[in-house]
Structures are given as C-alpha cells and as structure tokens.
Design a protein around this motif. Sequence first.
Motif, mmCIF file in Angstrom:
data_model
loop_
_atom_site.group_PDB
_atom_site.id
_atom_site.type_symbol
_atom_site.label_atom_id
_atom_site.label_comp_id
_atom_site.label_asym_id
_atom_site.label_seq_id
_atom_site.Cartn_x
_atom_site.Cartn_y
_atom_site.Cartn_z
ATOM 1 N N HIS A 154 0.994 -1.350 -0.030
ATOM 2 C CA HIS A 154 0.132 -0.072 -0.093
ATOM 3 C C HIS A 154 0.872 1.360 -0.028
ATOM 4 C CE1 HIS A 154 -3.701 1.726 0.410
ATOM 5 N NE2 HIS A 154 -3.533 2.619 1.384
ATOM 6 N N ILE A 155 1.803 1.280 0.871
ATOM 7 C CA ILE A 155 2.667 2.537 1.033
ATOM 8 C C ILE A 155 3.399 2.810 -0.374
ATOM 9 C CG2 ILE A 155 4.678 1.297 1.947
ATOM 10 C CD1 ILE A 155 3.551 4.745 3.056
ATOM 11 N N PHE A 156 3.783 1.618 -1.250
ATOM 12 C CA PHE A 156 4.632 1.787 -2.201
ATOM 13 C C PHE A 156 3.606 2.557 -3.219
ATOM 14 C CE2 PHE A 156 7.090 -1.277 -0.081
ATOM 15 C CZ PHE A 156 8.368 -0.391 -0.218
ATOM 16 N N LEU A 157 2.095 2.107 -3.193
ATOM 17 C CA LEU A 157 1.378 2.711 -4.130
ATOM 18 C C LEU A 157 1.134 4.098 -4.027
ATOM 19 C CD1 LEU A 157 -1.015 -0.497 -4.533
ATOM 20 C CD2 LEU A 157 0.774 0.221 -5.898
ATOM 21 N N ILE A 158 1.192 4.456 -2.571
ATOM 22 C CA ILE A 158 0.956 5.893 -2.407
ATOM 23 C C ILE A 158 2.203 6.538 -2.673
ATOM 24 C CG2 ILE A 158 0.591 7.484 -0.377
ATOM 25 C CD1 ILE A 158 -0.924 5.242 1.253
ATOM 26 N N SER A 159 3.314 6.114 -2.631
ATOM 27 C CA SER A 159 4.572 6.657 -3.058
ATOM 28 C C SER A 159 4.325 7.060 -4.656
ATOM 29 C CB SER A 159 5.845 5.884 -2.909
ATOM 30 O OG SER A 159 5.823 5.541 -1.456
ATOM 31 N N ARG A 160 3.983 6.069 -5.367
ATOM 32 C CA ARG A 160 3.772 6.054 -6.966
ATOM 33 C C ARG A 160 3.116 7.109 -7.185
ATOM 34 N NH1 ARG A 160 1.272 1.744 -10.733
ATOM 35 N NH2 ARG A 160 -0.619 1.857 -9.582
ATOM 36 N N ALA A 161 1.708 7.208 -6.334
ATOM 37 C CA ALA A 161 0.833 8.627 -6.727
ATOM 38 C C ALA A 161 1.467 9.909 -6.337
ATOM 39 C CB ALA A 161 -0.453 8.346 -6.036
ATOM 40 N N VAL A 162 2.138 9.888 -5.321
ATOM 41 C CA VAL A 162 3.203 10.831 -5.067
ATOM 42 C C VAL A 162 3.929 11.515 -6.060
ATOM 43 C CG1 VAL A 162 4.589 12.311 -3.336
ATOM 44 C CG2 VAL A 162 2.681 10.917 -2.490
ATOM 45 N N GLY A 163 4.766 10.404 -6.484
ATOM 46 C CA GLY A 163 5.970 10.851 -7.437
ATOM 47 C C GLY A 163 5.084 11.108 -8.943
ATOM 48 N N GLY A 164 4.165 10.515 -9.147
ATOM 49 C CA GLY A 164 3.214 10.752 -10.343
ATOM 50 C C GLY A 164 2.726 12.082 -10.109
ATOM 51 N N SER A 165 2.347 12.588 -9.081
ATOM 52 C CA SER A 165 1.746 13.819 -9.227
ATOM 53 C C SER A 165 2.714 15.067 -9.278
ATOM 54 C CB SER A 165 0.944 14.233 -7.567
ATOM 55 O OG SER A 165 0.237 13.121 -7.083
ATOM 56 N N MET A 166 3.941 14.825 -8.886
ATOM 57 C CA MET A 166 5.241 15.974 -9.130
ATOM 58 C C MET A 166 5.368 15.824 -10.442
ATOM 59 S SD MET A 166 7.598 14.890 -5.796
ATOM 60 C CE MET A 166 8.768 16.170 -6.302
ATOM 61 N N MET A 167 5.382 14.547 -11.088
ATOM 62 C CA MET A 167 5.730 14.655 -12.605
ATOM 63 C C MET A 167 4.722 15.323 -13.293
ATOM 64 S SD MET A 167 6.602 10.443 -12.726
ATOM 65 C CE MET A 167 6.372 10.147 -14.236
ATOM 66 N N PHE A 168 3.285 15.247 -12.931
ATOM 67 C CA PHE A 168 2.173 15.931 -13.567
ATOM 68 C C PHE A 168 2.551 17.487 -13.390
ATOM 69 C CE2 PHE A 168 -2.350 17.212 -13.148
ATOM 70 C CZ PHE A 168 -2.552 17.431 -14.525
ATOM 71 N N LEU A 169 2.876 17.879 -12.072
ATOM 72 C CA LEU A 169 3.010 19.280 -12.023
ATOM 73 C C LEU A 169 4.285 19.923 -12.586
ATOM 74 C CD1 LEU A 169 2.624 19.625 -8.088
ATOM 75 C CD2 LEU A 169 1.257 20.478 -9.763
ATOM 76 N N GLY A 170 5.075 18.928 -13.062
ATOM 77 C CA GLY A 170 6.182 19.362 -13.947
ATOM 78 C C GLY A 170 5.778 19.599 -15.260
ATOM 79 N N GLN A 171 4.846 18.698 -15.643
ATOM 80 C CA GLN A 171 4.488 18.900 -17.166
ATOM 81 C C GLN A 171 3.347 20.128 -17.226
ATOM 82 O OE1 GLN A 171 6.321 17.135 -18.634
ATOM 83 N NE2 GLN A 171 6.610 16.244 -16.692
ATOM 84 N N ILE A 172 2.835 20.405 -16.373
ATOM 85 C CA ILE A 172 1.911 21.540 -16.121
ATOM 86 C C ILE A 172 2.829 22.909 -16.226
ATOM 87 C CG2 ILE A 172 0.462 23.153 -14.749
ATOM 88 C CD1 ILE A 172 -0.900 20.800 -13.565
ATOM 89 N N ALA A 173 4.108 22.875 -15.749
ATOM 90 C CA ALA A 173 4.891 23.898 -15.708
ATOM 91 C C ALA A 173 5.278 24.087 -17.296
ATOM 92 C CB ALA A 173 6.044 23.807 -14.755
ATOM 93 N N PHE A 174 5.545 22.751 -17.944
ATOM 94 C CA PHE A 174 6.404 22.815 -19.071
ATOM 95 C C PHE A 174 5.096 23.371 -20.200
ATOM 96 C CE2 PHE A 174 6.444 19.673 -22.931
ATOM 97 C CZ PHE A 174 7.561 20.447 -23.884
ATOM 98 N N ALA A 175 3.888 23.089 -20.143
ATOM 99 C CA ALA A 175 2.788 23.340 -20.813
ATOM 100 C C ALA A 175 2.634 24.711 -20.788
ATOM 101 C CB ALA A 175 1.510 22.672 -20.609
ATOM 102 N N TRP A 176 2.590 25.413 -19.435
ATOM 103 C CA TRP A 176 2.352 26.974 -19.181
ATOM 104 C C TRP A 176 3.389 27.543 -19.941
ATOM 105 C CZ3 TRP A 176 -1.062 30.244 -18.411
ATOM 106 C CH2 TRP A 176 -0.590 31.807 -17.890
ATOM 107 N N ASN A 177 4.713 26.913 -19.785
ATOM 108 C CA ASN A 177 5.959 27.790 -20.343
ATOM 109 C C ASN A 177 5.905 27.742 -21.976
ATOM 110 O OD1 ASN A 177 8.301 28.906 -20.184
ATOM 111 N ND2 ASN A 177 9.497 27.242 -19.486
ATOM 112 N N VAL A 178 5.439 26.773 -22.566
ATOM 113 C CA VAL A 178 5.452 26.659 -23.867
ATOM 114 C C VAL A 178 4.236 27.671 -24.403
ATOM 115 C CG1 VAL A 178 4.610 25.352 -25.882
ATOM 116 C CG2 VAL A 178 6.142 24.477 -24.384
#
Lengths: 167, 474
Positions: free
Chosen positions: B430-454
């Motif tokens: 369970h804890i690893f699946l939560i970590s995955r969602a946390v890591g994935g959210s950070m990746m997603f935020l990064g891509q929002i920065a990318f899209a906004w920048n473009v």
Amino acid sequence: MANEAEKNPGILLVGAGLLVLLGVLGTVWLPYFDSSVVTPTDTAKLRNYPTDSAEARGRHVYIREGCIWCHSQQVRPVRADSKLGPVTVPGDYYYDKPVITMTQRTGPDLMWVGSRYSADWQHEHLKNPQKIAGPASIMPKYNYLSEQDRNDLVAYLLSLKPAPQKK
Amino acid sequence: MAQSAVQGVPAQTPKGSTTVKIYFYTSIFYLLASMILGLIVALKAVNPEFLTSSRFWQEYFTYGRLRPTHTNTALIGWLTTVYFGVLYYGVPALCKRALWSEKLGIFTAVFWNIVYIGGALALLAGYQTGVEYAELPLIFDIGVVICVVLTFWNLFQTARYRQERVLYVSMWYWLGSLLNLAIVYIIGNIPAGWVGPGSIQMGYYYFYLHNIIGLWFTVVGVGTIYYLLPKLVQRPIYSHKLSLIGFWMIVAFYSWNGPHHLINGPIPVWLMKAGIIPSLLLLIPVWSVLANIIGTMKGVWYKVSQNLALKFLITGALFYGLACIQGPFQALMGPHAILHFTYWTVGHAHMPLFGGFSMVAFSAVYYMLPRLTYRHIYSRALMNWHYWLSVIGFLIFGFAMWTAGIIQGFEWMDGKQLGAGFLQVLESLHIFLISRAVGGSMMFLGQIAFAWNVWRSVKAGQIVSADDPILVSR
C-alpha cells in the motif's frame, strides 16, 4: 570521412529493413514449425468455446472490462508459481484469440481459477470484491455489469481449469 | 508566416513550421492527458473507490479501460506525436531545404490527431483488442499506418532532393526508424484471428511490444540526441563511426528481443534463447551511444549547468543508459523468474519512456520552439521547475515500483500467490502505491509547468532579434 554508401538513403533503408525482417523471421515465423506450439492440448480443447456460447461472450467481457490488465493467465515452471497448479505449455493457448497471458499480476493468476471458486462466490466477488476477498483488495467493483454480462463472465471464469486427464 | 512579422529577420527557408507546430502543440495536450489518466490509475490502485461516484465514471473510467488509454495516450499520443514534430523539423533542417510538401504535412498532422482521439475514445468505450500496447481497434491501426507512410514519403522525398550532400547520422536513425515503425506496427496489429495458434500470436505481440520501444522510440530518440548534442554544446560529435556502429547494431539486435518477455513462459526453449542472447548483445549499441555522448561532452560538462535544454538531454541519455542496464539483467532467467508479473515492470517501462526519451523530447521542444516561432522560451525558472519535478517525481515513482516489485517477487516465492496470502502482500505494498501516486503527481506538476511555459513562450516570449545566435545556428 563519409564514404559514398553513406550518402545513399536507399542502401540505408533496405539494409535496416532487412535486418529487422531477419528478427521477424526468427522470432515470429520460425515458431510455426515447432510442434509444441502448433499442437493443441486437452486443456486447449476445453477452451475452444463455440461462437456465442456463454463462455465466449464472457471472454469478450473479460477483455472489454480490462480484467487482463491485472490478472495473468500463465503458470511458469518457477518456484513462485509452484502453488498455482499445473505449468502451462504452448499448446494450452492454441485456440485463444487473442492470447491473454498478459504481463501483470496485480491480482492473482487466473489460469486455473475455475477449479478454485464456486459460481456464487464469483458473482458476489464481482459485485463487491472488498466484502468477499477482504478490505485489502484493490479490485474495482463490477456491479455496473448487466445481469447477462456478469453471468457470461462467471461462466468463462468457471471454465478456466485444467483438462481432467492432466495430473 | 511568423518570420515576416519579426523585424530584421532574413527570409530563410521555413522549416515545415506549421506542420511541426501542430505536432508539438497537440503532443503537449496528449502529454497532460496521459499524465491525468496515469494519475487516476495510480489513485485507483490506492483506493478502488476513487472516481466511482456515478455509473458513468464507474464504467467508462474503470481501471481496466483507463490503463490502455493511459499507455496509448503516452506512447502514441504524446511521444509519437512529438517525435513526428522533431522529424518534420529535423529532416528538412539537415537537408538544408524546406519540407517536400507542407500541405501533405499539415494534412497528415490533422488526420493523425483525428485518428488518435477517435482511438482513445474507443478504448474508453471498451473496444480494446486485448493485446498489450496494441489495444487500438483495427480501423484506427489502419489510420496510424497511413499517417506513418505519408510521413515517411514526405520526409524521404525531402531527403532525396536535398541541398546537403552528406546524410548526417541523425538522418539514418530517423528515416530508418520510420520504416521500422511501419513494419513493427503492421506486424503487431494483425488481428488475432488471422495469425493462428495462441503461442504463435505471442511472437507477434511481443515483437511489437518490445520493438515499438526498441525500433521506434529508442532509434528516433538516439537520432535526436545526435542531432541536438552537437548543436547544444557547439562541437561535432565525438565519433561518426561509433554512431553508425550503434545504428546497425540496434537494427540488427533489437528485433530479436520479443521472446525475452516470455522467459519461463509457454514458448519453446530455443525461442527463449533466441530472445535472451540478443538482449545481452544490446549492451554494445547502448554503450556505443553512451560512449559517444561522453566523448562529445568531454571538457564541456560545465555547459550542462548553463544550458537547460542540454540538462534535459543529458538526463534523458543517462536514464536511457540505466534502462538498458536493467533490460539485459531482467532478461536473464533467474531475475526474470522473480521480477516478471510484478510492479518492477511498471517502473522499468517508465524509465526509457519517461525518464529517457520524454526528457529528450522536452529538450527538442525547448531547442526547436524558438526557431519555429521566433520567440525565446518564456521562463528559465519554469524550465527548472519542469526539470526537477520531472526527475525527482520519476525517481520517487521508479524506486517505489522497483522496491514493490522485488517484495512481490520474493513473497510469491514464499507461496503467497493465492487468496489470503496474496492479499497480505498487497496490503504491504500500500505504502509503495501511495508513493507512486506522490511521484506521479510531481511529474504531472512538472508537465503543467512545461505546458504553461510553452503557451507563454508562443504568446508572450521575447521576440528573436536580428543578431540573435538562434538565427545563425539553425
């Protein structure tokens, strides 16, 4: 530095294409000549569902709802799989279209699930997995399936068992 | 066109700009879509009740339909689309002429998007073929192949009537992989009914599953590295020969790799061996690529800290290298017996595709966008946010999945494959699946920065002036 051949896109493309097709030949075409691959086993014959039988429709539901993404259908000759039942051989999949061994075991392997649970259990489990299997289960509820779809799916799941002669 | 609006910019040959722009902009939309879908998948693994409030959400966004939509949106929607953009920019640039047919390019780009959006909706509606990575129904597969062939024809004609005599090595990688994409895609998507016995189908499917990555994403990605690296560090590639050796080794060995997904599986032993040996040989082309990159970078490593596009590129190459150390290791029978079917696969699959080649694609967008729109990238700070959120997010994601996979593998060896034992393992993950969602959210935020920048770059980026180095180094 560059020689003449490097300036010709034709040579490049023919060469690259041929090398790739060599790999296709070895890994895709050669197996047609291996008898273990092209001979159906008794288990395979059990799974050769007539078109429009409940099992065939259930298999369709199984793929449509994406059960394949969490459940493998393959027992390997390794220690981890020793409790799952007989090891699967190439001929077991003879009639599968498409073959659904898949690559994830987020849920348990279903190759022989038909010999493990009853129809009632399967129905209740599909409707509410957390209630039947335990709160730790992360399987989605399939209570949105129609009565017909669920019956078909359960018929398919129950049909997944080894042929009697085997072991 | 854009350049006429800019004062003092000489009227040079435009580089297929409208086509490239359509591909780049839509690919960023798919990038965000695939991230959202991936995040929902991750959250559903933490809590199966997530997003089941009404029957509509429950049925059309059930895990089993979301997963193929996520993988397809990432692979076909994002990475393939952005690669097409890179090709439509890079091939004319290396041929020193305009695209052979801009009209055909625009038509291909629009048709491509219609095909993909239709395909994604079909997947959510439940029309999946049940073949991993080749889930799109046949009608959309035909559309994809038509687009690939049109692209190939357009770029091949561009190369035939080129101004530049020598074919730079990136051209080899790019044109070769377009041809291979067509071969791989057609073979992988032949309907199951036409192929024959089940175990034969596995040969087709795993040929496709491995080589859509090996012969398309990898080869175009490496070609892009060879294109961008000399431009970004302003010196020639270390060894032309080494890059050619790499190319021929990749096309020679990669296509044999399908069966390594079936080790210990229901295929004959000779076929397993035919998959394992080339998997090990793959170390040669991969290390030739890495050696070439390290050779080119020798003495100018400090530039990584100054040039953000280069930082993305080098990170991508590093993750590609790491993924290709994992690969041959997993292909050995022992490790495969432990790691197959576990979450390890999820971590491994994301490494070359997100950590590796998406990074390379980001670098390409950051490099090419100012040359297409005559506007500088809007914000360095946003680029940095994009970089760090993506890298740290991915590392959290990856290590969570790798650890979870190893735990699963060893627990299963203790006999916890069924019933209560299986659930016990699931609970400990369970804890690893939560970590995955946390890591994935950070990746997603990064891509929002990318899209906004473009978006901001295109709308309000600083306009390129006549004496800008961008115009000289195109």
